[in-house]
Write a protein that holds these residues in place. Structure first.
Motif, short mmCIF file in Angstrom:
data_model
loop_
_atom_site.label_atom_id
_atom_site.label_comp_id
_atom_site.label_asym_id
_atom_site.label_seq_id
_atom_site.Cartn_x
_atom_site.Cartn_y
_atom_site.Cartn_z
N ASP A 127 10.65 -23.97 -19.83
CA ASP A 127 9.95 -23.31 -19.84
C ASP A 127 8.43 -23.65 -20.15
N SER A 128 8.31 -23.91 -19.12
CA SER A 128 6.99 -24.37 -17.77
C SER A 128 6.85 -24.01 -16.63
N LEU A 129 6.09 -23.18 -16.59
CA LEU A 129 5.68 -22.73 -14.99
C LEU A 129 5.50 -23.27 -14.32
N ALA A 130 7.09 -23.87 -12.84
CA ALA A 130 6.16 -25.42 -12.09
C ALA A 130 6.06 -24.25 -10.89
N HIS A 131 5.15 -25.23 -9.71
CA HIS A 131 4.70 -24.44 -8.51
C HIS A 131 5.96 -24.54 -7.82
N GLY A 132 6.45 -25.95 -8.56
CA GLY A 132 8.14 -25.81 -7.04
C GLY A 132 7.71 -26.26 -5.69
N ASP A 133 6.74 -26.78 -5.04
CA ASP A 133 6.64 -27.67 -3.89
C ASP A 133 5.52 -28.02 -3.54
N LEU A 134 4.90 -28.57 -4.76
CA LEU A 134 4.20 -29.57 -4.49
C LEU A 134 3.89 -30.49 -3.23
N ARG A 148 3.15 -11.38 -5.48
CA ARG A 148 3.35 -11.43 -7.20
C ARG A 148 3.01 -11.94 -7.90
N ASN A 149 2.82 -13.84 -7.38
CA ASN A 149 2.48 -14.31 -8.12
C ASN A 149 1.66 -14.91 -8.47
N SER A 150 0.71 -14.96 -7.52
CA SER A 150 -0.52 -15.23 -7.95
C SER A 150 -1.78 -14.00 -8.61
N ALA A 151 -1.15 -12.44 -8.35
CA ALA A 151 -1.53 -11.64 -9.01
C ALA A 151 -1.46 -12.00 -10.41
N ALA A 152 -0.82 -12.46 -11.20
CA ALA A 152 0.09 -12.84 -13.03
C ALA A 152 -0.90 -13.94 -13.22
N MET A 153 -1.22 -14.64 -12.51
CA MET A 153 -2.21 -15.58 -12.29
C MET A 153 -2.78 -16.22 -13.92
N PRO A 154 -3.34 -16.71 -15.00
CA PRO A 154 -4.08 -15.95 -16.13
C PRO A 154 -4.91 -16.28 -15.53
N PRO A 155 -6.29 -15.84 -16.34
CA PRO A 155 -7.45 -17.04 -16.19
C PRO A 155 -7.66 -17.95 -16.39
N GLY A 156 -8.44 -18.47 -15.27
CA GLY A 156 -8.78 -20.23 -15.55
C GLY A 156 -7.42 -21.08 -14.49
N HIS A 184 6.71 -20.48 -4.69
CA HIS A 184 8.25 -20.91 -4.81
C HIS A 184 7.87 -21.14 -6.72
N ALA A 185 7.41 -20.52 -7.33
CA ALA A 185 7.26 -20.68 -8.64
C ALA A 185 8.52 -20.72 -9.76
N LEU A 186 9.02 -21.08 -10.39
CA LEU A 186 9.77 -20.85 -11.05
C LEU A 186 9.97 -21.35 -12.42
N ARG A 187 10.76 -21.63 -13.27
CA ARG A 187 10.38 -21.45 -14.87
C ARG A 187 11.43 -22.74 -14.70
N ALA A 188 11.36 -24.14 -15.67
CA ALA A 188 12.23 -25.59 -15.48
C ALA A 188 11.12 -25.94 -16.84
N ALA A 189 11.62 -27.85 -16.61
CA ALA A 189 11.16 -29.13 -17.44
C ALA A 189 9.68 -28.80 -16.77
N PRO A 190 8.97 -29.54 -18.24
CA PRO A 190 7.58 -29.79 -17.64
C PRO A 190 7.59 -30.54 -16.52
N TRP A 191 8.30 -31.56 -16.24
CA TRP A 191 8.42 -33.16 -15.71
C TRP A 191 8.93 -32.45 -14.48
N TYR A 192 9.39 -31.11 -13.81
CA TYR A 192 10.10 -30.88 -12.95
C TYR A 192 8.91 -31.30 -11.69
N ASP A 193 7.25 -30.31 -11.70
CA ASP A 193 7.11 -31.11 -10.47
C ASP A 193 6.81 -32.00 -10.48
N LEU A 194 5.81 -32.32 -11.11
CA LEU A 194 6.07 -34.45 -10.91
C LEU A 194 6.82 -35.01 -10.17
#
Length: 314
Positions: free
Chosen positions: A199-206, A82-90, A225-235
């Motif tokens: 409201d950042s799209l985070a990978h969730g498991d980098l 589902r997440n991969s299908a929704a990814m924007p171009p680029g 595991h994509a989710l909406r989170a703070a911009p620094w969450y993935d880091l």
């Protein structure tokens, strides 16, 4: 820091082990016959993960898992589809080429990215590339370009590690520093949701096995595991694995990174406490089917996160 984490590996099955009907369906979806397949060892999926070449020379990446091997994994593959299908171009993610789902076997057909995972122990130049790409990912994915669960919803159960351990009352298997401060850690953890929200799209498991380096790109793979989170969450979530695989001090990396510099320090400490509690508690559970190194990998991440947290708490 020394490398303490074991390799991230699931029990891989070769392409040839897929049921014939599944192989035929995937070849039909790809529009050609698979003539060559190379299994990839990195990552925790307990199934097929193979780079394939078709008779006409085209290439693809195949991920397939059976509910009979691990009942949890098909749900993750469906979420990734589902997440991969929704990814924007680029987007710095593999393009989805097709899917297969018969209720037992679930498979994804993805773009075969001509890259490799970062070297472990981490090399400074490669880590610098990845850290810059994490910043770029956060900026490109804010606001989130498609609907995914909010972090406060998706991690509500996961981020209760210290509170669960405190309620159980057994500290015999805990790090002595954590055992002596279990109530403090549980209290810190309880406030994680508000600072993690964004409201950042985070990978969730980098981590290293979910990253591919090409000559000119950094590509992030495995998006269940994509989710909406703070911009620094993935880091923040990534740095314990980096530290446990020979990388630098996570506090120094986080506080000098553009995303980390902009984060509220007290909120970061609370979320880090929740992440550390998750890894520590998970590492104490039995091995899940088909994932023999997962708990040891989580233990290494928990140790690194706990060291980082202890430094932040002085």
């Amino acid at each position: 820091m020394e490398t303490i984490a074991p390799p991230a590996t699931g029990v891989r099955r070769p392409w040839a082990d897929l049921p014939p009907a599944v192989r035929r369906a995937l070849e039909n979806a790809l529009g050609g016959r698979v003539v060559e397949a190379h299994s990839q060892s990195g990552g925790f999926s307990p199934g097929v993960a193979a780079r394939v070449r078709l008779a006409d020379g085209r290439r693809a990446f195949v991920k397939a898992v059976s509910a009979e091997t691990n009942a949890h994994s098909p749900r993750l593959h469906r979420a990734e589809a589902r997440n991969s299908a929704a990814m924007p171009p680029g987007a710095p993610a593999p393009r989805l080429l097709g899917t297969y789902d018969d209720g037992t076997w679930v498979a994804l057909l993805l773009e075969d990215v001509a890259g490799r995972q970062p070297r472990v122990p981490w090399l400074p130049a490669e880590l610098d590339r990845v850290l810059a790409a994490v910043d770029g990912l956060s900026r490109a994915m804010t606001p989130a370009p498609f609907e995914v669960p909010a972090v406060a919803e998706s991690e509500a159960e996961a981020f209760t590690g210290w509170r669960t351990l405190l309620a159980a009352g057994d500290t015999t298997r805990l790090d002595p520093w954590a055992a002596d401060r279990l109530a403090l850690l549980a209290g810190l953890e309880s406030g994680w949701a508000e600072p993690a929200t964004g409201d950042s799209l985070a990978h969730g498991d980098l981590r290293a096995d979910n990253i591919l380096l090409t000559d000119d790109r950094v590509v992030f793979v495995d998006w269940p595991h994509a989710l909406r989170a703070a911009p620094w969450y993935d880091l923040l979530v990534m740095l314990p694995s980096v530290a446990s695989q020979g990388g630098p001090d996570p506090e120094s990396v986080f506080t000098t990174h553009p995303l980390g510099r902009a984060a509220d320090p007290e909120g970061v400490t609370s979320v880090l406490a929740a992440v550390a509690g998750y890894f520590v508690r998970q590492s104490l559970l039995p091995d899940p089917p088909g994932l023999p190194t997962l708990r040891a990998f989580q233990a290494a991440q928990g140790t690194a996160a706990l060291r980082w947290l202890a430094r932040r708490l002085g």
